[in-house]
Design a protein around this motif. Sequence first.
Motif, PDB file in Angstrom:
ATOM      1  N   GLU A 170       6.917   3.212  -6.793  1.00 15.43           N
ATOM      2  CA  GLU A 170       6.440   1.984  -6.184  1.00 15.43           C
ATOM      3  C   GLU A 170       4.997   1.734  -6.620  1.00 15.43           C
ATOM      4  O   GLU A 170       4.248   2.670  -6.859  1.00 15.43           O
ATOM      5  CB  GLU A 170       6.533   2.088  -4.667  1.00 15.43           C
ATOM      6  CG  GLU A 170       7.960   2.246  -4.206  1.00 15.43           C
ATOM      7  CD  GLU A 170       8.077   2.482  -2.727  1.00 15.43           C
ATOM      8  OE1 GLU A 170       8.981   1.894  -2.140  1.00 15.43           O
ATOM      9  OE2 GLU A 170       7.277   3.244  -2.167  1.00 15.43           O
ATOM     10  N   VAL A 218       1.436  -1.150  -6.445  1.00 20.29           N
ATOM     11  CA  VAL A 218       0.724  -2.330  -5.969  1.00 20.29           C
ATOM     12  C   VAL A 218      -0.277  -2.718  -7.043  1.00 20.29           C
ATOM     13  O   VAL A 218      -0.682  -1.895  -7.855  1.00 20.29           O
ATOM     14  CB  VAL A 218      -0.005  -2.087  -4.624  1.00 20.29           C
ATOM     15  CG1 VAL A 218       0.974  -1.769  -3.517  1.00 20.29           C
ATOM     16  CG2 VAL A 218      -1.037  -1.000  -4.754  1.00 20.29           C
ATOM     17  N   ASP A 231       0.127   0.324   6.148  1.00 21.95           N
ATOM     18  CA  ASP A 231       1.273  -0.515   6.477  1.00 21.95           C
ATOM     19  C   ASP A 231       1.411  -0.696   7.984  1.00 21.95           C
ATOM     20  O   ASP A 231       0.638  -0.148   8.771  1.00 21.95           O
ATOM     21  CB  ASP A 231       2.555   0.029   5.844  1.00 21.95           C
ATOM     22  CG  ASP A 231       3.023   1.345   6.431  1.00 21.95           C
ATOM     23  OD1 ASP A 231       2.466   1.817   7.442  1.00 21.95           O
ATOM     24  OD2 ASP A 231       3.968   1.924   5.860  1.00 21.95           O
ATOM     25  N   LEU A 238       6.834   1.668   0.459  1.00 17.94           N
ATOM     26  CA  LEU A 238       6.943   0.215   0.583  1.00 17.94           C
ATOM     27  C   LEU A 238       8.378  -0.092   1.007  1.00 17.94           C
ATOM     28  O   LEU A 238       9.318   0.097   0.239  1.00 17.94           O
ATOM     29  CB  LEU A 238       6.602  -0.457  -0.748  1.00 17.94           C
ATOM     30  CG  LEU A 238       5.176  -0.227  -1.238  1.00 17.94           C
ATOM     31  CD1 LEU A 238       4.990  -0.791  -2.635  1.00 17.94           C
ATOM     32  CD2 LEU A 238       4.164  -0.820  -0.274  1.00 17.94           C
ATOM     33  N   ASP A 279       7.735  -5.565   5.234  1.00 10.63           N
ATOM     34  CA  ASP A 279       6.607  -4.830   5.801  1.00 10.63           C
ATOM     35  C   ASP A 279       5.369  -5.707   5.714  1.00 10.63           C
ATOM     36  O   ASP A 279       5.392  -6.795   5.151  1.00 10.63           O
ATOM     37  CB  ASP A 279       6.362  -3.532   5.034  1.00 10.63           C
ATOM     38  CG  ASP A 279       5.762  -2.425   5.892  1.00 10.63           C
ATOM     39  OD1 ASP A 279       5.189  -2.721   6.957  1.00 10.63           O
ATOM     40  OD2 ASP A 279       5.867  -1.259   5.487  1.00 10.63           O
ATOM     41  N   VAL A 282       1.261  -5.051   4.563  1.00 10.68           N
ATOM     42  CA  VAL A 282       0.348  -4.087   3.938  1.00 10.68           C
ATOM     43  C   VAL A 282      -1.052  -4.693   3.958  1.00 10.68           C
ATOM     44  O   VAL A 282      -1.252  -5.837   3.551  1.00 10.68           O
ATOM     45  CB  VAL A 282       0.766  -3.765   2.486  1.00 10.68           C
ATOM     46  CG1 VAL A 282      -0.228  -2.824   1.835  1.00 10.68           C
ATOM     47  CG2 VAL A 282       2.175  -3.180   2.451  1.00 10.68           C
TER      48      VAL A 282
END
Length: 93
Positions: A8, A10, A29, A58, A63, A65
Amino acid sequence: MGVDRGNEAVEIGNSTAQAVDLAGWKLRDRAGNQYRLTGDVTAQGRLRIVMTTPTMPLNNDGDTVWLIDSAGVVRSRVEYNADHVQAGEWVEK
């Protein structure tokens, strides 16, 4: 989490004219999980962070963040739901 665990990622963007040092910054989160950040985001640049340590998965069903700086100030927030999640695709907000 699941098959995407450790893959995962970002991406953090910097729209300012100066580099930003991420020492002491973190992602958090909705459940309170945290991922500590390191590195620099160049001026007008982006930094992709692959979350190889599974301290903050994630969630594929949605969710929220938060990006929090070293002083504890929320600098950005992204909220997504299951409709935004597709394998191999970015959720852009």
